[in-house]
Design a protein around this motif. Structure first.
Motif, short mmCIF file in Angstrom:
data_model
loop_
_atom_site.label_atom_id
_atom_site.label_comp_id
_atom_site.label_asym_id
_atom_site.label_seq_id
_atom_site.Cartn_x
_atom_site.Cartn_y
_atom_site.Cartn_z
N PHE A 1 0.86 -1.19 0.00
CA PHE A 1 0.00 0.00 0.00
C PHE A 1 0.90 1.24 0.00
O PHE A 1 1.95 1.24 0.66
CB PHE A 1 -0.86 0.07 1.27
N CYS A 2 0.49 2.27 -0.71
CA CYS A 2 1.26 3.51 -0.70
C CYS A 2 0.33 4.71 -0.92
O CYS A 2 -0.50 4.69 -1.83
CB CYS A 2 2.33 3.48 -1.80
N ILE A 3 0.49 5.72 -0.09
CA ILE A 3 -0.27 6.96 -0.28
C ILE A 3 0.62 7.99 -0.95
O ILE A 3 1.75 8.22 -0.52
CB ILE A 3 -0.78 7.51 1.08
N GLY A 4 0.12 8.58 -2.00
CA GLY A 4 0.88 9.61 -2.71
C GLY A 4 0.63 10.97 -2.10
O GLY A 4 -0.51 11.45 -2.10
N TYR A 5 1.68 11.60 -1.57
CA TYR A 5 1.58 13.00 -1.12
C TYR A 5 1.70 13.92 -2.34
O TYR A 5 1.22 15.05 -2.33
CB TYR A 5 2.68 13.33 -0.12
N GLU A 6 2.46 13.45 -3.31
CA GLU A 6 2.48 14.11 -4.61
C GLU A 6 2.42 13.00 -5.64
O GLU A 6 3.02 11.94 -5.45
CB GLU A 6 3.74 14.96 -4.78
N ALA A 7 1.70 13.19 -6.72
CA ALA A 7 1.48 12.10 -7.67
C ALA A 7 1.24 12.66 -9.05
O ALA A 7 0.78 13.79 -9.21
CB ALA A 7 0.28 11.26 -7.23
N SER A 8 1.55 11.82 -10.06
CA SER A 8 1.24 12.21 -11.43
C SER A 8 0.84 11.00 -12.25
O SER A 8 1.30 9.88 -12.01
CB SER A 8 2.43 12.93 -12.07
N GLY A 9 -0.05 11.25 -13.18
CA GLY A 9 -0.47 10.22 -14.13
C GLY A 9 0.58 10.08 -15.22
O GLY A 9 1.13 11.08 -15.68
N ILE A 10 0.86 8.83 -15.63
CA ILE A 10 1.88 8.62 -16.67
C ILE A 10 1.28 8.65 -18.07
O ILE A 10 2.01 8.71 -19.05
CB ILE A 10 2.69 7.34 -16.45
N GLY A 11 -0.05 8.57 -18.18
CA GLY A 11 -0.67 8.75 -19.50
C GLY A 11 -0.68 7.52 -20.38
O GLY A 11 -0.54 7.65 -21.61
N ASP A 12 -0.84 6.33 -19.79
CA ASP A 12 -0.93 5.13 -20.64
C ASP A 12 -2.34 4.99 -21.23
O ASP A 12 -3.31 5.51 -20.70
CB ASP A 12 -0.52 3.86 -19.87
N TYR A 13 -2.43 4.29 -22.34
CA TYR A 13 -3.69 4.03 -23.04
C TYR A 13 -4.52 5.30 -23.28
O TYR A 13 -5.75 5.28 -23.18
CB TYR A 13 -4.54 3.01 -22.26
N GLY A 14 -3.83 6.38 -23.52
CA GLY A 14 -4.56 7.61 -23.86
C GLY A 14 -5.16 8.33 -22.66
O GLY A 14 -5.89 9.31 -22.84
N THR A 15 -4.87 7.86 -21.44
CA THR A 15 -5.39 8.59 -20.27
C THR A 15 -4.58 9.87 -20.07
O THR A 15 -3.47 10.01 -20.58
CB THR A 15 -5.32 7.72 -18.99
N GLU A 16 -5.20 10.78 -19.31
CA GLU A 16 -4.57 12.08 -19.08
C GLU A 16 -3.27 11.92 -18.29
O GLU A 16 -3.21 11.17 -17.31
CB GLU A 16 -5.58 12.93 -18.28
N ALA A 17 -2.24 12.62 -18.71
CA ALA A 17 -0.98 12.65 -17.95
C ALA A 17 -0.91 13.95 -17.17
O ALA A 17 -1.58 14.92 -17.52
CB ALA A 17 0.21 12.56 -18.91
#
Ligand SMILES: O=C(O)CCc1cccc(O)c1O
Ligand SMILES: [Fe+2]
Length: 329
Positions: free
Chosen positions: A65-81
């Protein structure tokens, strides 16, 4: 302040394959019900339980388990980065409440997440920055996995904390239900793929495209019945949805990972995101499911479900249509 919940399956094929018009219409109806539910609840923040598929977490250091204090989307399969808007104090409070309850989770100040986290934000809220989000990674893919009971306990600990917060908080769980997605495993991957599962070296755009093509091909074969992926299990899925709706969450504590895999496929471990989200809602009191859609959709490689729920006895703005869409096929 009240909590509310929306759990949904994700699939890269959701935005790639085009199911038959009738099926597409009912999927879109279910997703629009979820979107309307979220809009009516009008959350201040979202707490998101999501898996990862070797895009943000690797075997050089694999937490459960991990909680992101800062996080970003990597944009796979056309998802928002791009960067999440993480409410830092709330994220820290979630982490501390889990640790206080004996759940030894990790935190990250540079967490990367994939379609498993971003797709539900796009579908339910309209984008990854539409609301402040606390992203919580729940390992559902990378063996060895702890028992599903621990995901329930994680959700419970976080829910007890959230119930005392002043914000309106929407819980989202992303994944499942029964499915056996073509995700590589350390045990079976060829050496170069295994190396990447360990180090997380960036994929080239060619490698990324190959992965997308492989998933599309697998879905086509699966829908045509010519693949050796484990079949979807609508009976198991429906029983899980019933269990979550009735609030008998402790029942999952006796489920072994081996049994889950035999019944519902290797990727069915993603249902632990649903279990965590429901356990968080349950920690704040009784709840009721307000809309539910389910259909086994081979074209998506997913026992595909969308469920919304809210506490009983808490008045909210009207949430629109609560009819049951879809049925087991
Ligand atoms: O990219 C991957 O490794 C897997 C993609 C994928 C495919 C079908 C259903 C899913 O839930 C899923 O995540
Ligand atoms: Fe997945």
């Amino acid at each position: 302040m009240p909590l509310a919940l929306c759990c949904l399956s994700h699939s890269p094929l959701l935005d790639i394959s085009t199911p038959k018009p009738d099926l597409l219409a009912e999927i879109n109806l279910a997703l629009s019900q979820a979107r309307n539910f979220a809009a009516a609840f009008d959350p201040d923040v979202v707490v998101l339980f999501a898996p990862d598929h070797y895009n943000g977490f690797f075997y050089k250091l694999m937490p459960q388990f991990c909680i992101g204090y800062e996080a970003s989307g990597i944009g796979d399969y056309g998802t928002e980065a791009g960067e999440f808007d993480v409410p830092r104090e709330l994220a820290e409070g979630c982490a501390q409440s889990a640790l206080d309850a004996g759940i030894d989770l990790a935190v990250s100040l540079k967490m990367e997440v994939d379609h498993g986290a971003v797709q539900p934000l796009e579908k339910v809220l309209g984008g990854l920055r539409a609301k402040p989000v606390v992203p919580i990674f729940v390992n559902s893919v990378a063996a060895p996995l702890g028992p599903i009971a621990r995901a329930r306990r994680l959700g419970e600990a976080i829910g007890e904390y959230l119930a005392r917060r002043p914000e309106r908080i929407l819980l989202i769980g992303s994944g499942g239900l029964s499915h056996d997605a073509p995700v590589p495993t350390l045990a079976s991957a060829p050496a170069d793929v295994a190396e990447r599962l360990i180090t997380g070296n960036a994929m080239t755009s060619t490698q990324r495209q190959e992965r997308t093509d492989r998933v599309i091909a697998a879905a086509n074969d699966f829908a045509a019945g010519t693949d050796n992926l484990r079949p979807l299990n609508p009976v198991w899925d429906r029983a899980l949805l019933d269990l979550l709706a009735t609030g008998n969450l402790e029942a999952v504590d006796s489920w072994s990972n081996k049994w889950i895999e035999e019944q519902a496929g290797g990727s069915a471990h993603e249902v632990r995101t649903w279990v965590a989200a429901f356990a968080a809602l349950a920690a704040a009191g009784g709840y009721e499911v307000t809309s539910q859609y389910y259909r086994a959709i081979p074209e998506f490689i997913a026992g595909f479900a969308v469920t919304t729920a809210r506490p009983t006895g808490v008045s909210m703005k009207p949430i629109g249509d609560t009819t049951q869409a879809g049925e087991v096929n």
